[in-house]
Design an enzyme around this catalytic site. Structure first.
Site, short mmCIF file in Angstrom:
data_model
loop_
_atom_site.label_atom_id
_atom_site.label_comp_id
_atom_site.label_asym_id
_atom_site.label_seq_id
_atom_site.Cartn_x
_atom_site.Cartn_y
_atom_site.Cartn_z
N ASP A 1 66.37 -20.89 -25.19
CA ASP A 1 65.94 -19.41 -25.57
C ASP A 1 66.64 -18.39 -25.13
O ASP A 1 67.08 -18.57 -23.85
CB ASP A 1 64.42 -19.81 -24.88
CG ASP A 1 63.52 -18.86 -25.86
OD1 ASP A 1 64.00 -17.69 -26.75
OD2 ASP A 1 62.27 -18.60 -25.81
N ASN B 1 55.98 -23.27 -30.20
CA ASN B 1 55.22 -23.11 -28.74
C ASN B 1 53.80 -22.72 -29.14
O ASN B 1 53.28 -21.93 -28.44
CB ASN B 1 55.94 -22.21 -27.88
CG ASN B 1 57.21 -22.85 -27.39
OD1 ASN B 1 56.69 -23.77 -26.43
ND2 ASN B 1 58.35 -22.50 -27.67
N ASP C 1 57.46 -30.38 -20.45
CA ASP C 1 58.11 -29.19 -19.59
C ASP C 1 58.13 -29.36 -18.17
O ASP C 1 58.58 -28.71 -17.22
CB ASP C 1 57.50 -27.96 -20.09
CG ASP C 1 58.16 -27.15 -21.23
OD1 ASP C 1 59.13 -27.76 -21.65
OD2 ASP C 1 57.57 -26.12 -21.44
N TRP D 1 64.79 -28.06 -31.40
CA TRP D 1 63.85 -27.63 -32.11
C TRP D 1 62.42 -27.23 -31.52
O TRP D 1 61.77 -28.19 -31.20
CB TRP D 1 63.52 -28.27 -33.48
CG TRP D 1 62.65 -27.77 -34.37
CD1 TRP D 1 61.45 -27.40 -34.38
CD2 TRP D 1 63.02 -27.51 -36.03
NE1 TRP D 1 60.97 -26.94 -35.64
CE2 TRP D 1 62.08 -27.00 -36.68
CE3 TRP D 1 64.49 -27.61 -36.68
CZ2 TRP D 1 61.92 -26.76 -38.03
CZ3 TRP D 1 64.37 -27.50 -38.02
CH2 TRP D 1 63.21 -26.94 -38.60
N ASP D 2 62.01 -26.09 -31.13
CA ASP D 2 60.80 -25.77 -30.45
C ASP D 2 59.80 -25.49 -31.29
O ASP D 2 59.87 -24.95 -32.30
CB ASP D 2 61.15 -24.76 -29.31
CG ASP D 2 60.43 -24.86 -28.10
OD1 ASP D 2 59.43 -25.72 -28.06
OD2 ASP D 2 60.70 -24.48 -26.95
C1 DGJ Z 1 59.50 -24.53 -24.30
C2 DGJ Z 1 60.16 -25.71 -24.14
O1 DGJ Z 1 59.43 -26.92 -23.97
C3 DGJ Z 1 61.32 -25.21 -23.10
O2 DGJ Z 1 62.02 -26.41 -22.78
C4 DGJ Z 1 61.84 -24.06 -23.34
O3 DGJ Z 1 62.82 -24.40 -24.51
C5 DGJ Z 1 60.91 -23.03 -23.81
N1 DGJ Z 1 60.13 -23.43 -24.61
C6 DGJ Z 1 61.95 -21.95 -24.34
O4 DGJ Z 1 61.07 -20.77 -24.77
#
Ligand code: DGJ
Length: 741
Positions: free
Chosen positions: A361, A478, A546, A475-476
């Site tokens: 990111d 969140n 994470d 590919w995230d």
């Molecule tokens: C969440 C991911 O799990 C992390 O490894 C990282 O890529 C962050 N997002 C970046 O915003």
């Protein structure tokens, strides 16, 4: 009086004809679908119902099912509870797999057997039962796939509206299975961000136990759509009857385990019916996702190995290809980088023997620069301030160092502070008239909308066509869905959102895979939020969590690998003290844990103390020479469970299919008092072979096993085992076992 006599006569006649009919009962028709070792059996009796009869070891003869008569409860003379695909209708008391509101408002569906077809192609037996509701308008096809070599089955259904009006599907599970045992023990997975995939086992009591997600996106962050069910007693590693299951779907799911009043256990698996009624117009068909399951007569070890074999062949992109060792920039740099910082990281990574550099990111956004999670998401132009010479400059630098290059995206989401949100407010999942709830400062794009699908596709296509040397995409995703809704869908279709979102996502993935079959994709959703067999066919791996703390990973990876294969389990060496837990752990322990999965690094290489660089280089070289092949294609044998060990140990082993080579990992998860040492029985080795034991990743002269360097019989190693000299928390050892002829 005459009326009374007539009534007596009628009653007598009814009894007589009833018993005559019973005496002359036709045998059931028997249908079976089998893998090499396992079998599903169904019957169709005189009432035309398709009944689930058996799932277990393959029987040499299924004729006896023709004679099956059930002792039904007096108030329920049908076996509707255990139909192969039970629908809500007459005679139904348990949770149904299918319930609908018919066009005429009727709530009843009764499915009668019409036809069965099967064919075998490339190791997969595909059986299709066609079921019809004679009065309603539904045609249901129950599909069963039997993967011969892997002993894995898949079930799903297609539901077709053959009537003239609309039908509303209220629940539409993929699969129903039924079991009879004295006790049922369920192993399932739970957690949260940075703590996904913990493992819990519980005895199922009468009633319903559900495992589900209503999050829409990131659906595996808190519970995973998979389980192991052990019959009669808690699951053992190498003995006992176990069934493993996993739903291949990245959206809302529900697994429901119902122990009923007869002590039978019924299992339903499929899309979560929660707020998801789906309307079928005349002629329309709905296809459910696949539910995968496997049976083991010898414990959960076989369940895992079956799933891993199946995944490598059918359920994971490039399942048997060795993965490069990568350095991901996130924990080493977060949002704070420039060209120099990144190229320095690449230089150091190359020195260590790393093969792929991944830029996480923070590389995009100009009007709203992505220097934190507060803005810029959605604006996929290179940030000119941070990276004035662009992505190609970074790729060229990586290439000059012999590294491949990868990049992070999160194309399903948007920051309100972004050019994308300004340009296309109509693409955002809305909450008209209400305050918009952000999560990590971001909102969700409406992937039910084909224009949004096109946008997401273009994010990927533009990157990969502009920079053909991009080898890997992370590919995230969140956030999950909270304020559900779609400006694109009609008001009466709003409940389609959950299903259509995932279908839209899969449509984009299909396009990506058609054009870019060779690009590696990592499934990341704040860590392990999208670890499921629906997304894995598009991905080469997943970001397990994470939380990169090595001790936490011993537990998480143990549970993850009960269902998902080590080759897909991204497992990174990170800094000490750990960024999530603050724990101070030896570099060796961090490497020894990470090397049991797809090895990577998640740190600033400069933070590795100079005196430990040689160890890091050696460990990476060991992984390449000895371990990667076994992580990719080997069989996993869990030897000591960190969850169950009464002392503080854990151990597992990866074994080459022909048993000529294996690697043993052993860890101390806590302090062990004097005299307590783990004895590890090396199940999985060939008793008739002889093995040389070599310890690798050593940090000093001390041997973790006094017999190291010597040759042992496989039988000895299995039965007597080896006692390891590891006792303090974070002690660990890695051994190679190589056949000596
Ligand atoms: C969440 C991911 O799990 C992390 O490894 C990282 O890529 C962050 N997002 C970046 O915003």
């Amino acid at each position: 009086m005459i009326r009374f006599l007539r009534w007596v006569l009628m009653a007598l006649l009814a009894v007589l004809t009833g018993s005559l009919a019973r005496g002359a009962a036709q045998p059931n028709r028997v249908y079976q679908v089998s893998t090499a070792e396992t079998q599903l059996v169904y019957t169709v009796g005189e009432d035309g119902r398709l009944i689930f009869r058996y799932y277990g070891p393959r029987l040499s003869n299924t004729d006896q099912f023709a004679r099956w008569r059930s002792y039904n409860r007096p108030d329920c003379n049908r076996e509707a509870n255990y139909e192969a695909y039970p629908s809500f209708g007459l005679g139904y008391v348990n949770e149904p797999a299918l319930s609908v509101v018919n066009a005429n408002g009727s709530l009843i569906t009764e499915l009668a057997f019409e036809d069965y077809q099967q064919h075998l192609s490339e190791g997969v037996m595909h059986g299709v039962f066609t079921l019809l509701d004679q009065i309603g308008s539904l045609r249901v096809q129950l599909h069963v796939e039997a993967y011969q070599e892997e002993d894995v089955m898949a079930q799903w259904v297609t539901i077709e509206n053959q009537g003239k009006g609309k039908v509303s599907l209220q629940r539409f599970y993929s699969s129903f299975l039924n079991f009879r045992a004295n006790d049922y023990y369920l192993t399932h997975f739970y957690g949260t961000w940075a703590g996904e995939m913990n493992c819990a086992e519980e005895r199922l009591e009468p009633g319903i136990k559900s495992i589900e997600s209503k999050k829409g996106v990131r659906t595996t962050q808190s519970e995973n759509a998979s389980f192991i069910l052990s019959l009669d007693h808690p699951a053992q590693e190498n003995s006992g009857r176990c069934i493993g299951g996993a739903l291949a779907w990245s959206g809302n799911y529900k697994l429901s385990f119902e122990v009923d009043e007869r002590d039978y256990l019924s299992l339903l698996a499929g899309i979560n019916p929660f707020m998801s009624a789906y309307t079928l117009d005349r002629g329309e068909r709905f296809e459910t996702p696949k539910f995968l399951f496997t049976y083991s007569a010898d414990g959960r070890g076989t369940v895992s190995r079956n799933f891993h074999d199946w995944a490598r062949r059918y359920g994971l992109h490039t399942g048997t290809k060795e993965r490069p060792i990568l350095l991901n920039s996130w924990e080493g740099a977060y949002f704070d980088f420039d060209e120099q910082i990144l190229t320095n990281m690449m230089d150091d990574a190359a020195e260590l023997g790393v093969e792929l550099f991944v830029l996480d990111d923070g590389w995009f956004g100009n009007k709203y620069p992505r220097n934190s999670a507060t803005m810029g998401l959605g604006d996929w132009q290179v940030n000119e301030k941070k990276l004035p010479r662009g992505i190609q400059y970074l790729i060229d630098h990586a290439t000059s160092k012999g590294l491949k290059f990868g990049i992070w995206i999160e194309p399903e989401m948007v920051n309100p502070k972004s050019e994308l949100a300004e340009r296309h407010p109509e693409w955002i999942v809305p909450s008209p008239g209400r305050e918009q709830i952000t999560m990590r400062n971001q909102l969700l794009l409406d992937l039910t909308n084909p224009d949004v699908q096109e946008f997401v596709w273009n994010v990927v296509d533009k990157l990969l066509s502009t920079y053909p040397d991009i080898y890997y995409i992370k590919w995230d995703a969140n956030r999950h869905v909270e304020q559900v809704g779609s400006p694109y869908l009609l008001p009466e279709e709003q409940m389609h959102f959950w299903v259509d979102y995932i279908r839209g996502l899969y449509r984009v993935y299909d396009r990506i895979r058609a054009k870019y079959p060779d690009v590696m994709l990592q499934a990341c959703a704040s860590g392990g939020g999208r670890v499921d067999y629906g997304s894995l066919p598009y991905h080469d791996e997943f970001w397990t969590s994470d939380n990169t703390d090595a001790l936490q990973r011993v537990y998480m990876q143990y549970a993850t690998n009960l269902i998902y294969p080590p080759v897909a389990t991204a497992s990174h060496v990170s800094a000490s003290p750990g960024h999530q837990t603050g724990s101070i752990t030896p570099l060796k322990f961090r490497f020894d844990v990470a090397m049991s999965g797809r090895l990577g690094l998640e740190l600033q290489p400069k933070d590795i103390p100079a005196e430990e660089m040689a160890f890091a280089r050696e460990a990476i070289a060991n992984y390449k020479t000895h371990i990667r092949e076994l992580v990719t294609k080997g069989d996993l044998y869990r030897l000591i469970s960190p969850y169950e060990c009464t002392n503080n140990h854990a151990a597992n082993m990866l074994v080459r299919k022909d048993k000529s080579k294996a690697v043993l990992f052993a860890y101390c998860t806590g302090f062990n008092r004097r005299g307590i040492r783990p004895t590890v029985h090396l199940h999985g080795l060939d008793a008739s072979k002889r093995y040389r034991i070599t310890e690798i990743n050593k940090t000093g002269k001390r041997k973790a096993f006094w017999g190291e360097g010597h040759i042992y019989d496989g039988a000895y190693l299995r039965q007597v085992g080896i006692e390891l000299q590891i006792a303090r928390q974070y002690d660990s050892a890695v051994f190679l076992l190589e056949e000596v002829k």
